[in-house]
Design a protein around this motif. Structure first.
Motif, mmCIF file in Angstrom:
data_model
loop_
_atom_site.group_PDB
_atom_site.id
_atom_site.type_symbol
_atom_site.label_atom_id
_atom_site.label_comp_id
_atom_site.label_asym_id
_atom_site.label_seq_id
_atom_site.Cartn_x
_atom_site.Cartn_y
_atom_site.Cartn_z
ATOM 1 N N ALA A 171 0.844 -1.207 0.000
ATOM 2 C CA ALA A 171 0.000 0.000 0.000
ATOM 3 C C ALA A 171 0.871 1.246 0.000
ATOM 4 N N GLY A 172 1.989 1.199 0.735
ATOM 5 C CA GLY A 172 2.917 2.321 0.747
ATOM 6 C C GLY A 172 3.590 2.523 -0.597
ATOM 7 N N ILE A 173 3.832 1.424 -1.309
ATOM 8 C CA ILE A 173 4.416 1.519 -2.657
ATOM 9 C C ILE A 173 3.426 2.165 -3.616
ATOM 10 N N LEU A 174 2.170 1.726 -3.553
ATOM 11 C CA LEU A 174 1.135 2.321 -4.407
ATOM 12 C C LEU A 174 0.962 3.807 -4.105
ATOM 13 N N GLU A 175 1.003 4.157 -2.835
ATOM 14 C CA GLU A 175 0.889 5.560 -2.425
ATOM 15 C C GLU A 175 2.009 6.388 -3.048
ATOM 16 N N ALA A 176 3.224 5.868 -2.999
ATOM 17 C CA ALA A 176 4.366 6.604 -3.541
ATOM 18 C C ALA A 176 4.317 6.692 -5.063
ATOM 19 N N LEU A 177 3.884 5.626 -5.725
ATOM 20 C CA LEU A 177 3.752 5.664 -7.188
ATOM 21 C C LEU A 177 2.763 6.748 -7.608
ATOM 22 N N ASP A 178 1.696 6.879 -6.847
ATOM 23 C CA ASP A 178 0.714 7.926 -7.115
ATOM 24 C C ASP A 178 1.317 9.310 -6.856
ATOM 25 N N PHE A 179 2.091 9.438 -5.775
ATOM 26 C CA PHE A 179 2.726 10.715 -5.443
ATOM 27 C C PHE A 179 3.636 11.178 -6.582
ATOM 28 N N TYR A 180 4.387 10.251 -7.156
ATOM 29 C CA TYR A 180 5.314 10.600 -8.247
ATOM 30 C C TYR A 180 4.627 10.620 -9.618
ATOM 31 N N ASP A 181 3.329 10.275 -9.669
ATOM 32 C CA ASP A 181 2.633 10.152 -10.961
ATOM 33 C C ASP A 181 3.498 9.333 -11.915
ATOM 34 N N PHE A 182 3.916 8.172 -11.403
ATOM 35 C CA PHE A 182 5.016 7.441 -12.017
ATOM 36 C C PHE A 182 4.733 6.999 -13.449
ATOM 37 N N PHE A 183 3.509 6.626 -13.764
ATOM 38 C CA PHE A 183 3.225 6.093 -15.096
ATOM 39 C C PHE A 183 2.900 7.181 -16.116
ATOM 40 N N ASN A 184 2.948 8.440 -15.673
ATOM 41 C CA ASN A 184 2.702 9.559 -16.582
ATOM 42 C C ASN A 184 3.880 10.531 -16.559
ATOM 43 N N SER A 185 3.799 11.567 -15.708
ATOM 44 C CA SER A 185 4.877 12.557 -15.693
ATOM 45 C C SER A 185 6.159 12.012 -15.101
ATOM 46 N N CYS A 186 6.067 11.063 -14.165
ATOM 47 C CA CYS A 186 7.231 10.386 -13.595
ATOM 48 C C CYS A 186 8.233 11.404 -13.043
ATOM 49 N N ARG A 187 7.788 12.180 -12.055
ATOM 50 C CA ARG A 187 8.689 13.175 -11.467
ATOM 51 C C ARG A 187 8.273 13.468 -10.027
ATOM 52 N N ASP A 188 9.193 14.043 -9.286
ATOM 53 C CA ASP A 188 8.932 14.434 -7.905
ATOM 54 C C ASP A 188 8.239 15.794 -7.922
ATOM 55 N N PRO A 189 6.991 15.876 -7.463
ATOM 56 C CA PRO A 189 6.263 17.153 -7.520
ATOM 57 C C PRO A 189 6.879 18.240 -6.639
ATOM 58 N N ARG A 190 7.780 17.848 -5.741
ATOM 59 C CA ARG A 190 8.417 18.836 -4.871
ATOM 60 C C ARG A 190 9.536 19.582 -5.579
ATOM 61 N N GLU A 191 9.968 19.034 -6.727
ATOM 62 C CA GLU A 191 11.032 19.691 -7.482
ATOM 63 C C GLU A 191 10.438 20.715 -8.433
ATOM 64 N N VAL A 192 11.143 21.793 -8.640
ATOM 65 C CA VAL A 192 10.709 22.840 -9.571
ATOM 66 C C VAL A 192 11.259 22.507 -10.945
ATOM 67 N N SER A 193 10.362 22.367 -11.914
ATOM 68 C CA SER A 193 10.797 22.045 -13.270
ATOM 69 C C SER A 193 11.189 23.323 -14.006
ATOM 70 N N PRO A 194 11.997 23.217 -15.081
ATOM 71 C CA PRO A 194 12.348 24.395 -15.869
ATOM 72 C C PRO A 194 11.124 25.150 -16.373
ATOM 73 N N ALA A 195 10.043 24.419 -16.705
ATOM 74 C CA ALA A 195 8.819 25.072 -17.188
ATOM 75 C C ALA A 195 8.209 25.932 -16.089
ATOM 76 N N ASP A 196 8.246 25.400 -14.821
ATOM 77 C CA ASP A 196 7.708 26.169 -13.700
ATOM 78 C C ASP A 196 8.522 27.436 -13.469
ATOM 79 N N GLU A 197 9.867 27.308 -13.607
ATOM 80 C CA GLU A 197 10.724 28.458 -13.374
ATOM 81 C C GLU A 197 10.470 29.562 -14.394
ATOM 82 N N ASN A 198 10.129 29.159 -15.607
ATOM 83 C CA ASN A 198 9.895 30.146 -16.669
ATOM 84 C C ASN A 198 8.481 30.703 -16.632
ATOM 85 N N GLY A 199 7.714 30.224 -15.654
ATOM 86 C CA GLY A 199 6.359 30.741 -15.501
ATOM 87 C C GLY A 199 5.421 30.241 -16.555
#
Length: 723
Positions: A695-723
């Motif tokens: 269940a904890g693994i599934l929770e984390a896969l959802d947190f990272y949106d692993f099967f789609n964007s596959c990224r840590d939402p806590r990180e700022v992406s270059p697109a976010d930095e450019n507004g």
């Protein structure tokens, strides 16, 4: 063009390899093996059926002084309705299959001309292997002929095996044209009306990885067995010179023979058979054990894997004092195999296949054809064989007592032995003879040829990339296992995402221990299994061991020296033999007595190139310096050509730490052992799940949106930095 008016006209297409009717050069090279024998025997079996008017076996024409002139003949007739037709394509010399891809379009044009010149179009074209699939697709579309296909081996699986030998992804592409091969296999699956395989397991573990896989397209038709070669004993076998040679070291050679015949490979699990025999005094009283494991002059001349198998065999024989009760012959010839089966049958013996994984089980069919009842692993092909032939008992290869129980049952109950012997003979004749194969085959293709049955294709969604582009990695204990409901949910997610995502297991357990736990919890075989704390790597679907990794980590590793240094170290106690391996020394720790830092210092002072790790507060492993779960993981994902940023790692103990540090997306499940891994709370790209286990693994896969964007939402992406 005209069609045949009476009977089916079948074309078998097998382009590469050296094919002729007599003296097949099997084993001459990688292209002249099982496939060439299969198509030759299939062609002969089909041509003998009354409803078949003609069979043409089409292959490449080869004009080369380095091979027989037989392969230059444009047509080679065996009978009035059976011939080999050789088609020109590209250079005349003999080329390996990997070099034929640029010439296949020429083969297609020349084959089209052949049909036109003969004023006949086949009712069915059956392609064998990917190159023939490519040709078959084009011919089927051009002339409106239904296509049947047999893959024999698949590119995605071959790629995994090549990686297990240490080849890099780019080298595989360059040497084996792997992308073209896999694209051709996808195109073939998108075109073929039926795909014929040897086993159900082949469908589930191999074809299901392909985007154009259609379950309704698949049919299982086991290859035929030569019943003129494999047949019941005549009664003279126990007086033969071969019998005397095989049993020369046995004290009581007249006892029934328990026979195992396989390569000396860890996956064949023959050591478990010796363990079962050694642990049962009743078996030893009733029978002798004979293990035919290849040919050898000197064990030290064999490859390391085979050496290890023989070492374990000899240790087990010595442990149970089985001298004069076990035969381990050094040599046998290929043409003596049938007689070896017959000797065992004449003695009233049993054939055993205790393999950890057995996709088909040809030896079981050969043994049954010689009248031998069988005891076989419950994995894969043997399930089909025992169901069809009703001639033996399936066992759990990880539990030696199930092997001994099955053997005792057959050896004690003579009526059951005779029943299984007779049933096996009938079952092979009905299900595994070439005549049975041909009849089953014709039942499948006749409605296709008559256009009375057509595959209704389900819509498929093809991914942009040719290969899977991400991976999920997890330990077993204190992590994946613990809650059966959430585990089932996670396994279903992994199944649905199988075409995009590799599933990798990393465990401190040995292979047999890991497989036993996986079986208990119904965890399917992963794409990669890293065992013994990352010192052994196995690739699906046949648990192929990664030989390059073994060579790599052996650098400056001395198991004997490390043992000697730590033999009297306070607070350390050896774990059982079954938890040790050639690249892993495992101890129990008494935390009050054992100082881990002092252990490391001592080993380094003694110039031992080692990596020391602890887990669950009570285990300590000493590994080669180049080995750990984290090192193994990085090696594997590099081989798979996946960036670490697209790898998700779930961990629950200190032994998982070096997998989780760095660029992977990681998660610590809530049920981690005590406070192990708590020091990772401030590390980026590590998520601490609120839920435990799967269940904890599934929770984390959802947190990272692993099967789609596959990224840590806590990180700022270059697109976010450019507004």
């Amino acid at each position: 063009m005209t069609q045949q008016t009476e009977g089916l006209y079948i074309v078998l297409l097998s382009i590469h390899g050296l094919i002729r009717w007599h003296n097949l050069e099997l084993g001459r090279d990688a292209d002249t093996g099982g496939q060439t024998l299969y198509v030759v025997e299939l062609a002969q079996a089909l041509a003998s059926q009354p409803e078949v008017a003609r069979v043409d076996l089409l292959t490449q024409r080869v004009v080369d002084n380095n091979v027989s002139s037989d392969y230059a003949q444009p047509v080679e007739e065996l009978s009035e309705n059976l011939r080999i037709v050789r088609i020109d394509a590209g250079p005349e010399e003999y080329l390996p299959k990997e070099s034929l891809w640029d010439h296949l379009d020429s083969f297609i044009d020349n084959l089209t001309d052949f049909f036109r010149d003969n004023n006949a179009v086949p009712d069915i074209i059956h392609s064998h292997y990917a190159d023939a699939g490519y040709v078959g697709c084009h011919i089927a579309s051009l002339l409106g002929i239904p296509l049947i296909h047999t893959g024999h081996s698949l590119g995605r699986i071959k790629r995994s095996r090549l990686m297990a030998s240490g080849l890099k992804a780019q080298e595989i592409e360059t040497r084996f044209n792997m992308s073209r091969r896999i694209e051709a296999e996808e195109q073939t699956l998108a075109t073929a009306e039926r795909v014929i395989t040897s086993t159900h397991q082949e469908i589930e573990e191999q074809y299901e990885l392909y985007h154009y896989y259609q379950p309704d397209q698949m049919r299982v038709v086991p290859p035929g067995t030569n019943l003129k070669k494999f047949m019941p004993p005549t009664g003279t076998e126990l007086k033969s010179s071969l019998f005397k040679k095989l049993t020369t070291h046995l004290k009581e050679p007249d006892k029934p023979i328990i026979l195992a015949l396989s390569r000396p490979d860890q996956r064949k699990n023959i050591v478990a058979l010796v363990e079962a025999f050694g642990q049962s005094l009743q078996l030893q009283q009733l029978a002798n054990l004979m293990i035919v494991a290849g040919n050898r002059d000197d064990i030290d001349d064999l490859d390391e894997g085979a050496q290890e198998v023989f070492h374990e065999l000899l240790v087990a024989i010595d442990r149970y004092d089985l001298y004069s009760k076990v035969a381990l012959p050094k040599h046998h010839q290929r043409d003596q195999v049938a007689e070896i089966y017959q000797i065992a049958a004449a003695s009233g013996g049993v054939f055993v296949n205790p393999a950890l994984t057995e996709p088909f089980g040809l030896t079981l069919i050969e043994a049954a054809a010689c009248g031998l009842p069988i005891v076989a692993t419950e994995d894969g092909g043997p399930q089909d064989i025992v169901r069809n032939c009703k001639n033996g008992i399936l066992i759990d290869p990880l539990e030696p007592e199930t092997i001994s129980a099955a053997l005792l049952k057959l050896l004690r109950k003579q009526d059951l032995w005779r029943k299984y012997s007779a049933s096996g003979l009938r079952g092979v004749q009905e299900n595994y003879s070439w005549d049975a194969h041909a009849k089953r085959y014709l039942q499948i293709i006749r409605p296709i040829a008559e256009r009375s049955e057509q595959l209704v294709r389900k819509p498929v969604k093809q991914r942009a990339g040719l290969y899977r582009d991400r991976a999920i990695v997890s330990d077993l204990d204190q992590n994946l296992i613990g809650d059966s409901q959430s585990l089932r949910e996670l396994l279903e997610v992994l199944r649905r995402q199988r075409k995009s995502t590799y599933f990798i297991l990393a465990t401190g357990r040995r292979l047999d221990s890991a497989l036993k736990l996986m079986k208990k919890h119904r965890i399917p075989q992963p794409d990669v299994l890293m065992t013994s704390s990352g010192t052994e790597i196995y690739h699906a679907p046949k648990l192929t061991i990664d030989t390059f990794w073994a060579r790599h980590i052996s650098y400056r590793w001395s198991l004997r020296e490390v043992k000697k240094i730590l033999v009297d170290f306070p607070g350390l106690k050896n774990q059982p033999t079954q938890e040790q391996s050639r690249f892993k020394l495992s101890y129990y720790i008494n935390p009050e007595l054992a100082d881990i830092e002092k252990i490391k210092q001592l080993l380094h002072q003694e110039e031992q190139a080692v990596f020391v790790q602890t887990a669950f507060g009570q285990f300590l492993d000493v590994l080669p310096l180049r080995a750990s779960k984290g090192m193994a993981l990085r090696y594997v994902v590099e081989q798979l050509n996946i960036p670490l940023e697209a790898v998700f790692v779930a961990g629950g103990s200190g032994a998982d730490e070096d997998m989780m540090r760095g660029n992977t997306l990681a998660a610590v499940v809530a049920n981690r052992h005590n406070e192990e891994l708590s020091q990772l709370t401030d590390i980026e790209r590590i998520y601490f799940s609120r839920q435990p286990n799967a269940a904890g693994i599934l929770e984390a896969l959802d947190f990272y949106d692993f099967f789609n964007s596959c990224r840590d939402p806590r990180e700022v992406s270059p697109a976010d930095e450019n507004g």
